[in-house]
Design an enzyme around this catalytic site. Structure first.
Site: not given
Lengths: 400, 400
Positions: B111, B113, B118, B127, B184, B186, B218, B222, B225, B229, B238, B242, B329, B343
């Site tokens: 997968d 990114y 995104h 972050r 997500e 995708e 996907d 959250r 995760q 992560y 995740k 899927t 995503t 988002e």
């Protein structure tokens, strides 16, 4: 209990081991075999079940623990009672005469990070300004999915990978062969019995699903990994190759190796608490061009394979026959117990000296790495896991 | 070019699409079919090749691009020339009469990114004290391996997963059903032709290996995760499910959708530079309980599927028939173009209002999410990718 097969002294592949593999006799298709001493017993020739004619262990592994126990008992009888000797001898192949293949088709491959010492060492080197362990580490077995399509059998040459790297003082990344090619000495657990999506596997049910154990070398390109791994984890720095033993030692052969794991503080959440001890007292040894460079103690691993399986499925994820999950690098508290060159040489700052007088920080082309391991048996002996060996082939520039 | 099969106006599954799937007629085994309008053509019944009797597309996909083109031409002829009508009609099954299965056995699942919007949005939320994009993001398509064993076909219910989460102000993690279940949106690329270990795939060779395209959801927890992560990337957050389309649209049907990707600054390393444009002008639409909540524009993706494949193999890693790699995503620059609820609701701070007046931050039990997409054709029409749909089933507590 002794076998009529000639087993070399100290072989570790006596009647109390009986690991499974996939072998091809000369000019014949691959099929299931059991190793005894330095020979392979052709199971398809001596037992009446087509699963042994398959070119992977997956169909047999899927039959489940009662069947595994039954076959182990049958083979033990065949190899101990002299009356079977005449019939079986034509089905025994000397190891040098056969080709060994990847023992199972790898479904999903998950790699954990379950050595406290390894995770702490890596944290100190990669993130020197932070606490070495992330806050989650003592609460769950941290892991990630690796590439199952590049899991190869012991003996397969490992080509030095190309990739992007960036020196801390460089303004942009550059492309070329890795200069920090490393090993990770690990123990891998092979799932036989599938689970259903939505049905987590309890921590005490590990033996209902896990068929056996291999050694793994999770080859790692540290410079590629360091540049790529934020925020989604390692990918190209690991995906070029993972080597595993040709022989899968059944869990049944490791009963005497079971020990309580180190005390876990804080106490893990209930889904990670089991009644039965699933630490394993395996003694690993890492050899670089024949020099023993490390003796990692598997008994010191913080998270057990039972906890890893329970964690992997607690969200409802299913497992399949052929799933492989590895322990993460096995590193003990002492310097000569570390399971990677990254740690053994402290990121290249403290080179190792080999028996030929040469020194190493990371791997050079032509280097051969072997990981071996033994486990105690009930009668005070030791059995040996399948070795995992690989030699570094030079990088060939990609034709682009 | 028109077909003698009745195709509903605006169906998107006319003669210029012809996606492949695996279907089972009533009381019959699964086999390969091609969708035309609201019917499925049983390829095993009309073409003389046993690959179409398989229960996965893998054997056909492994035959390679010349064969794919040949079959597409044959099927196009069969469905356009009236003379074949009488012979073919018994091999056409109405969609409601058949069961659709996972179209291919998923080998490795990677997968990416690759949406600038995104990755920037997630960075800002997860972050907040750092630059939203990590330094590597504009130099390589960041990605990770996901769990291939839990890739399910569109329509499969998705059970809300349990897992560990930790609120920022909590002293220890707790265990329970996710409270931040997300989607997500995708686009996934399906590999047909394998490569050999050590042989990277050039960026312009994507069409030699990639068979076709699916839509992916996907699903992501959250809260799980966010806690797990670091430092090895997402795993349990995740791996529970899927979802992908039941229909794989061949690359050949998407030629008119190819567009140059956005300008890449800085210029990528040479192995990521191609002569041919592999951006794809796909228009996605995300529906939550029937309300369109987003229209993500795939043409804005920063990294192309050709670059993703080149990157995935530049270290010598091989691909296999059935490998799936997803875009990450798809989020555009506008708020209503974002491909995740994370988002769209800015981590729950700005709820969405659905057409029934209810509001959502993350998914509730019983919610149904559908992702659809269309692509332009050479004659000014549009074809439709296979939808991907899933309904959230309530969490069931694990029996431990």
């Amino acid at each position: 209990m002794s076998t009529w097969v000639a087993v070399p002294e100290g072989s570790g592949f006596g009647i109390d081991n009986l690991p499974y593999g996939i072998f091809a006799p000369p000019d014949a298709p691959a099929r299931v075999g059991i190793r005894i001493g330095d020979q392979v017993l052709d199971l398809a020739a001596v037992l009446d079940d087509t699963v042994f004619a398959a070119a992977t262990l997956n169909p047999f592994m899927a039959q489940g623990p009662r069947r595994w126990a039954d076959v182990r008992a049958q083979v033990t009888d065949l190899l101990t009672d002299e009356c079977h000797r005449e019939r079986l001898e034509p089905a025994l192949w000397p190891l040098p005469s056969v080709t060994l293949a990847l023992p199972f088709a790898v479904a999903d491959y998950v790699d954990y990070y379950s050595s406290l010492q390894h995770a702490s060492n890596v944290g100190r080197m990669f993130r020197p300004d932070e606490e070495p362990l992330k806050p989650n580490w003592r609460h769950l077995p941290v892991g990630y999915h690796g590439r199952s399509g590049t899991v190869v059998v012991s003996g397969t040459p490992v080509m030095r990978p190309h990739g992007q790297t960036k020196a801390p003082d460089a303004t942009a990344p550059s492309f070329g062969p890795t200069r920090r090619l490393d090993i990770e000495a690990e123990v891998g657990f092979v799932v036989g019995v599938a689970s259903r999506m939505g049905d987590p596997i309890a921590v005490d049910a590990v033996a209902e699903h896990v068929f056996g154990v291999v050694l793994c070398n999770d080859w790692s390109a540290r410079d590629i990994q360091a540049w790529e791994y934020v925020p989604l984890g390692p990918c190209l720095g690991k995906s070029f190759a993972t080597s595993i033993s040709a022989w899968v030692v059944p869990l049944a052969a490791l009963q005497a190796a079971r020990v309580p794991p180190p005390v876990q503080d804080p106490t893990p959440l209930p889904y990670l608490q089991g009644a039965e001890p699933w630490g394993l007292n395996l003694a690993l040894e890492v050899q670089l061009n024949g020099t023993v460079v490390s003796r990692p103690p598997f008994a010191e691993m913080y998270w057990t394979p039972a906890q890893q399986l329970a964690h992997m499925t607690v969200n409802g994820a299913s497992v399949r026959a052929g799933d492989l999950y590895a322990s993460g690098t096995v590193s003990g508290a002492e310097r000569d117990q570390r399971g990677s060159l990254l740690e053994l040489t402290w990121n290249g700052a403290e080179p190792l000296t080999l028996s030929d007088g040469s020194t190493r920080t990371f791997l050079e082309d032509g280097d051969t790495v072997s990981i071996i391991a033994t486990a105690p048996t009930a009668n005070g002996g030791r059995i040996r896991l399948g070795d995992v060996t690989g030699t570094i082939a030079p990088a060939t520039p990609p034709t682009l």
